[in-house]
Design a protein around this motif. Structure first.
Motif, PDB file in Angstrom:
ATOM      1  N   PHE B 156       5.753  -4.848  11.378  1.00 51.83           N
ATOM      2  CA  PHE B 156       6.070  -6.094  12.063  1.00 51.83           C
ATOM      3  C   PHE B 156       5.065  -7.166  11.646  1.00 51.83           C
ATOM      4  CE2 PHE B 156       7.448  -2.680  14.890  1.00 51.83           C
ATOM      5  CZ  PHE B 156       8.743  -3.061  15.194  1.00 51.83           C
ATOM      6  N   GLU B 157       5.538  -8.405  11.678  1.00 48.11           N
ATOM      7  CA  GLU B 157       4.676  -9.531  11.342  1.00 48.11           C
ATOM      8  C   GLU B 157       4.591 -10.427  12.575  1.00 48.11           C
ATOM      9  OE1 GLU B 157       4.286 -11.812   7.133  1.00 48.11           O
ATOM     10  OE2 GLU B 157       6.238 -11.819   8.103  1.00 48.11           O
ATOM     11  N   LYS B 158       3.359 -10.699  12.990  1.00 51.74           N
ATOM     12  CA  LYS B 158       3.177 -11.530  14.188  1.00 51.74           C
ATOM     13  C   LYS B 158       2.794 -12.955  13.756  1.00 51.74           C
ATOM     14  CE  LYS B 158       0.045  -8.989  16.269  1.00 51.74           C
ATOM     15  NZ  LYS B 158      -0.806  -8.479  17.349  1.00 51.74           N
ATOM     16  N   SER B 159       2.930 -13.883  14.703  1.00 53.41           N
ATOM     17  CA  SER B 159       2.618 -15.276  14.358  1.00 53.41           C
ATOM     18  C   SER B 159       1.598 -15.902  15.292  1.00 53.41           C
ATOM     19  CB  SER B 159       3.908 -16.105  14.380  1.00 53.41           C
ATOM     20  OG  SER B 159       4.440 -16.103  15.688  1.00 53.41           O
ATOM     21  N   SER B 160       1.015 -15.100  16.180  1.00 51.73           N
ATOM     22  CA  SER B 160       0.116 -15.691  17.173  1.00 51.73           C
ATOM     23  C   SER B 160      -1.183 -16.217  16.549  1.00 51.73           C
ATOM     24  CB  SER B 160      -0.241 -14.655  18.241  1.00 51.73           C
ATOM     25  OG  SER B 160      -0.960 -13.602  17.655  1.00 51.73           O
ATOM     26  N   GLY B 161      -1.519 -15.692  15.370  1.00 48.84           N
ATOM     27  CA  GLY B 161      -2.740 -16.144  14.724  1.00 48.84           C
ATOM     28  C   GLY B 161      -3.985 -15.490  15.271  1.00 48.84           C
ATOM     29  N   LEU B 162      -3.823 -14.507  16.123  1.00 45.90           N
ATOM     30  CA  LEU B 162      -4.980 -13.807  16.686  1.00 45.90           C
ATOM     31  C   LEU B 162      -4.807 -12.303  16.445  1.00 45.90           C
ATOM     32  CD1 LEU B 162      -7.461 -14.777  18.376  1.00 45.90           C
ATOM     33  CD2 LEU B 162      -6.282 -13.839  20.362  1.00 45.90           C
ATOM     34  N   GLY B 163      -5.875 -11.664  16.028  1.00 44.23           N
ATOM     35  CA  GLY B 163      -5.789 -10.230  15.782  1.00 44.23           C
ATOM     36  C   GLY B 163      -5.024  -9.962  14.494  1.00 44.23           C
ATOM     37  N   PRO B 164      -4.776  -8.663  14.188  1.00 46.50           N
ATOM     38  CA  PRO B 164      -4.064  -8.341  12.944  1.00 46.50           C
ATOM     39  C   PRO B 164      -2.655  -8.918  12.966  1.00 46.50           C
ATOM     40  CG  PRO B 164      -4.341  -6.393  14.327  1.00 46.50           C
ATOM     41  CD  PRO B 164      -5.128  -7.469  14.955  1.00 46.50           C
ATOM     42  N   GLN B 165      -2.272  -9.522  11.859  1.00 53.33           N
ATOM     43  CA  GLN B 165      -0.955 -10.170  11.810  1.00 53.33           C
ATOM     44  C   GLN B 165       0.153  -9.214  11.420  1.00 53.33           C
ATOM     45  OE1 GLN B 165      -0.440 -13.591  12.911  1.00 53.33           O
ATOM     46  NE2 GLN B 165      -2.254 -12.612  13.733  1.00 53.33           N
ATOM     47  N   GLU B 166      -0.246  -8.053  10.852  1.00 51.05           N
ATOM     48  CA  GLU B 166       0.757  -7.031  10.526  1.00 51.05           C
ATOM     49  C   GLU B 166       0.504  -5.807  11.385  1.00 51.05           C
ATOM     50  OE1 GLU B 166       1.769  -7.956   5.867  1.00 51.05           O
ATOM     51  OE2 GLU B 166       1.212  -5.933   6.465  1.00 51.05           O
ATOM     52  N   VAL B 167       1.541  -5.331  12.009  1.00 48.48           N
ATOM     53  CA  VAL B 167       1.418  -4.159  12.872  1.00 48.48           C
ATOM     54  C   VAL B 167       2.412  -3.117  12.395  1.00 48.48           C
ATOM     55  CG1 VAL B 167       1.723  -3.300  15.217  1.00 48.48           C
ATOM     56  CG2 VAL B 167       0.674  -5.520  14.848  1.00 48.48           C
ATOM     57  N   THR B 168       1.932  -1.895  12.170  1.00 44.23           N
ATOM     58  CA  THR B 168       2.806  -0.831  11.691  1.00 44.23           C
ATOM     59  C   THR B 168       3.046   0.168  12.814  1.00 44.23           C
ATOM     60  OG1 THR B 168       1.880  -1.072   9.488  1.00 44.23           O
ATOM     61  CG2 THR B 168       3.099   0.949   9.928  1.00 44.23           C
ATOM     62  N   ARG B 169       4.296   0.465  13.062  1.00 43.21           N
ATOM     63  CA  ARG B 169       4.667   1.472  14.054  1.00 43.21           C
ATOM     64  C   ARG B 169       5.604   2.479  13.390  1.00 43.21           C
ATOM     65  NH1 ARG B 169       0.978  -0.254  16.182  1.00 43.21           N
ATOM     66  NH2 ARG B 169       0.778  -1.328  18.183  1.00 43.21           N
ATOM     67  N   ARG B 170       5.629   3.708  13.912  1.00 39.07           N
ATOM     68  CA  ARG B 170       6.428   4.735  13.234  1.00 39.07           C
ATOM     69  C   ARG B 170       7.040   5.715  14.219  1.00 39.07           C
ATOM     70  NH1 ARG B 170       1.156   4.896  12.259  1.00 39.07           N
ATOM     71  NH2 ARG B 170       1.280   3.893  10.252  1.00 39.07           N
ATOM     72  N   ILE B 171       8.096   6.362  13.761  1.00 35.99           N
ATOM     73  CA  ILE B 171       8.732   7.450  14.515  1.00 35.99           C
ATOM     74  C   ILE B 171       8.827   8.646  13.571  1.00 35.99           C
ATOM     75  CG2 ILE B 171      10.821   8.271  15.649  1.00 35.99           C
ATOM     76  CD1 ILE B 171      11.563   5.482  16.331  1.00 35.99           C
ATOM     77  N   PRO B 172       8.285   9.800  13.962  1.00 38.87           N
ATOM     78  CA  PRO B 172       8.429  10.966  13.090  1.00 38.87           C
ATOM     79  C   PRO B 172       9.858  11.502  13.121  1.00 38.87           C
ATOM     80  CG  PRO B 172       7.160  11.536  15.066  1.00 38.87           C
ATOM     81  CD  PRO B 172       7.480  10.079  15.153  1.00 38.87           C
ATOM     82  N   LEU B 173      10.343  11.913  11.973  1.00 37.06           N
ATOM     83  CA  LEU B 173      11.712  12.421  11.874  1.00 37.06           C
ATOM     84  C   LEU B 173      11.748  13.724  11.076  1.00 37.06           C
ATOM     85  CD1 LEU B 173      13.653   9.131  10.958  1.00 37.06           C
ATOM     86  CD2 LEU B 173      13.506  10.207  13.204  1.00 37.06           C
ATOM     87  N   TYR B 174      12.590  14.640  11.525  1.00 31.32           N
ATOM     88  CA  TYR B 174      12.863  15.877  10.791  1.00 31.32           C
ATOM     89  C   TYR B 174      14.155  15.621  10.020  1.00 31.32           C
ATOM     90  CZ  TYR B 174      13.416  20.932  10.067  1.00 31.32           C
ATOM     91  OH  TYR B 174      13.540  22.187   9.521  1.00 31.32           O
ATOM     92  N   VAL B 175      14.058  15.679   8.691  1.00 30.64           N
ATOM     93  CA  VAL B 175      15.183  15.210   7.863  1.00 30.64           C
ATOM     94  C   VAL B 175      15.645  16.316   6.924  1.00 30.64           C
ATOM     95  CG1 VAL B 175      15.923  13.430   6.241  1.00 30.64           C
ATOM     96  CG2 VAL B 175      14.145  12.902   7.906  1.00 30.64           C
ATOM     97  N   THR B 176      16.937  16.541   6.888  1.00 27.20           N
ATOM     98  CA  THR B 176      17.484  17.399   5.835  1.00 27.20           C
ATOM     99  C   THR B 176      18.148  16.488   4.813  1.00 27.20           C
ATOM    100  OG1 THR B 176      19.581  17.715   6.989  1.00 27.20           O
ATOM    101  CG2 THR B 176      17.897  19.350   7.372  1.00 27.20           C
ATOM    102  N   LEU B 177      17.961  16.856   3.551  1.00 24.88           N
ATOM    103  CA  LEU B 177      18.477  16.033   2.456  1.00 24.88           C
ATOM    104  C   LEU B 177      19.478  16.827   1.639  1.00 24.88           C
ATOM    105  CD1 LEU B 177      15.037  14.692   1.155  1.00 24.88           C
ATOM    106  CD2 LEU B 177      16.628  13.451   2.610  1.00 24.88           C
ATOM    107  N   GLN B 178      20.483  16.136   1.152  1.00 23.52           N
ATOM    108  CA  GLN B 178      21.419  16.721   0.203  1.00 23.52           C
ATOM    109  C   GLN B 178      21.526  15.725  -0.941  1.00 23.52           C
ATOM    110  OE1 GLN B 178      23.486  19.579   1.785  1.00 23.52           O
ATOM    111  NE2 GLN B 178      23.465  20.275  -0.320  1.00 23.52           N
TER     112      GLN B 178
END
Lengths: 218, 332
Positions: B156-178
């Motif tokens: 995510f990209e924030k615009s407040s101008g305070l603190g880190p402007q890019e914030v990364t969040r994640r969800i772990p996933l169990y994935v099967t691939l074909q």
């Protein structure tokens, strides 16, 4: 005798001091500012604390996803990450996640910007009377940004057993903490009920990780 | 009280130039301080609000993914891991369609409910660990499929101008691939794939796998669909006679010696009544069940001789049946 308030009123009204009025104004603004800053600081702490809780939950989920696989868990045992036996499960666990990740879960490292304080096993509990099958919780503690010295923790239950002479493990999930019922036990119980039809089985069905099947419980 | 420089005598009629200048100077300092503080507070409040918006947005994302494979598979199915994702949509389970007019996240767009302060900068399903080396390719999750554990990472990209402007969040996933694309995924370690494999493993002593795409053919339309399929290494071997079946010398019976649940006949013995039509493994512990009366036979497994023995009701022609036992390579 004049009260402090009266004295202040007197000084202001009698002397007409703008400087004093400004100082009073400054103090009021400072108090207001401190209150707002304190609020913002608390909000920032709350958000950071919540993020740490989320990341710990993510870590717990990730470990369950990876190490519910016996071979992956067995590899950790071979590497000495968990200790060499049930009686010496490690109090300083070091989990190197399978490739391509190079992340390591252990004390004093950062995992996704979360400072891990400790990673250790609690004392194993024997869950099968007839067989040496145990469950031990892997506890991961992280430093919280909330109150001083506070910590947050998450835990992942692991089966431990000896399969054909080899010390083995895999991660599970506890569905009923009071009875230490694992998700595998629950599967066995549902299967037993389905097969039994109208007559419920006399003994609970539990999962045996050594035979990879359901057996009659105690 | 002794009059100091900051106190003024009652006899004074007004303020001197010096006093006025000092007052203006002090007022300016206070005003600048206040303005600085007000700006900082405004940015701080904006930053706090943006962080809440990100938290809420991730909450919506987790909600949209549910807690099993259903939604995640629909939302991310067919995508390649480690490639940028432009947009992900909500899935409507009632209609069985993605809501393409309502993205959960779209790169370059503000998150839902944001007042324009938080944008989605990038998204990617990042491989964390490749688990395929731990699987027998002929066993779970399904022949030919591969498994990874990854993170759906949203920047995510924030615009407040305070603190880190890019914030990364994640969800772990169990994935099967074909073929390198997402076949199924789950945000839970207890997704239907894992549970399905556990159930199939339990029902068949680990000699079957869960195939969510295809149910076993079943001649009885009222019977529940069975998605557990035998591993490719399993063979159902026909007996020489209708009343007896055992495995050849190079194979073993596909059953654990510890199997005590309902008796091995439930999982290793079956009878073929016609080409392609089988009586599925089930409990014969309490005699015939209603739907079995047409078949009128009973199967029992003798662990000493590792043989399936079949008994037929009087009046039934055994020659219309073919006894079968479930076998697997001795070294498996």
């Amino acid at each position: 005798m004049k009260t402090a308030r009266q004295s202040l009123d007197h000084i202001i009204s009698e002397s007409g001091s703008m400087v004093l009025q400004i100082i009073v104004l400054g103090v009021v603004f400072s108090i207001l500012g401190a209150a707002v800053m304190s609020y913002l600081g608390r909000q920032a702490d709350t958000q950071a604390s919540r993020r740490i809780a989320d990341e710990l939950q993510n870590l717990s989920t990730t470990l369950e996803m990876i190490y519910s696989n016996r071979e992956a868990c067995g590899e950790l045992i071979k590497s000495g990450a968990f200790g060499s036996s049930l009686t010496s499960l490690s109090q300083n666990v070091q989990i190197r996640l399978p490739a391509p990740s190079s992340k390591v879960i252990k004390a004093d490292v950062n995992y996704n910007q979360v400072q891990i304080n400790k990673a250790y096993f609690q004392k194993p509990i024997q869950i099968h009377q007839a067989q040496p099958i145990y469950i031990a919780n892997l506890v991961i503690e992280a430093k919280d940004s909330g109150p001083a010295n506070s910590v947050r923790q998450t835990s992942v239950p692991f089966y431990f057993f000896t399969d054909k002479g080899v010390f083995s493990c895999f991660a599970t999930a506890i569905l009923d903490p009071a009875k230490n019922t694992t998700v595998e036990d629950s599967t066995c119980q549902q299967y037993a009920l389905r097969l039994a039809g109208k007559t419920p089985p006399s003994k609970p069905s539990i999962y045996s990780p050594t035979s990879k099947t359901c057996v009659e419980g105690p | 009280m002794k009059k100091g420089t900051l106190c003024f005598s009652n006899r004074q009629k007004g303020l001197s130039t010096l006093e006025t200048l000092i007052a203006i100077g002090v007022l300016s300092i206070v005003a600048f301080g206040f303005l600085g503080w007000a700006t900082l507070s405004y940015k701080g409040l904006g930053n706090v609000n943006e962080n809440f918006e990100i938290t809420n947005a991730m909450g919506r994302l987790k909600g949209a993914f549910g807690d099993d494979d259903t939604f995640c598979t629909q939302i991310l199915g067919g995508r390649s891991p480690d490639q940028p994702i432009d947009v992900i949509y909500y899935y409507d389970a009632h209609n069985g369609k993605l809501l393409t007019d309502r993205p959960i996240f779209q790169v370059g767009q503000p998150v839902e409910g944001s007042r324009g302060g938080v944008n989605v900068k990038s998204m990617q399903l990042k491989t964390l660990s490749d688990l395929m080396k731990y699987f027998d390719p002929n066993r779970n999750p399904a022949p030919g499929a591969s498994v990874i554990v990854g993170d759906l990472e949203v920047v995510f990209e924030k615009s407040s101008g305070l603190g880190p402007q890019e914030v990364t969040r994640r969800i772990p996933l169990y994935v099967t691939l074909q073929s390198g694309k997402v076949k199924s995924c789950s945000p839970s370690p207890l997704g239907s794939i894992q549970i399905g494999n556990a159930v199939c493993g339990v029902q068949a002593d680990g000699y079957s796998y869960y195939n969510p795409d295809k149910a076993q053919p079943n001649s009885d339309p009222n019977a529940p669909q069975d998605f557990c399929w035998d591993l490719p290494a399993v063979q159902w071997v026909s007996g020489a006679t209708p009343d007896k079946a055992s495995c050849p010398a190079n194979m073993k019976v596909a059953i654990s010696p510890d199997h005590t649940l309902t008796g091995p006949a439930t999982v290793v013995c079956r009878a073929q009544t016609a080409p392609g039509s089988y009586i599925p493994p089930r409990s014969y512990k309490s005699g015939f069940v209603d739907s079995d009366s047409a078949y009128a036979f009973e199967a029992q497994y003798d662990s000493a001789t590792q043989t399936c023995n079949f008994k037929f009701q009087e009046g039934i022609d055994p020659s219309s049946f073919k006894s079968q036992i479930k076998c697997i390579d001795a070294g498996f």
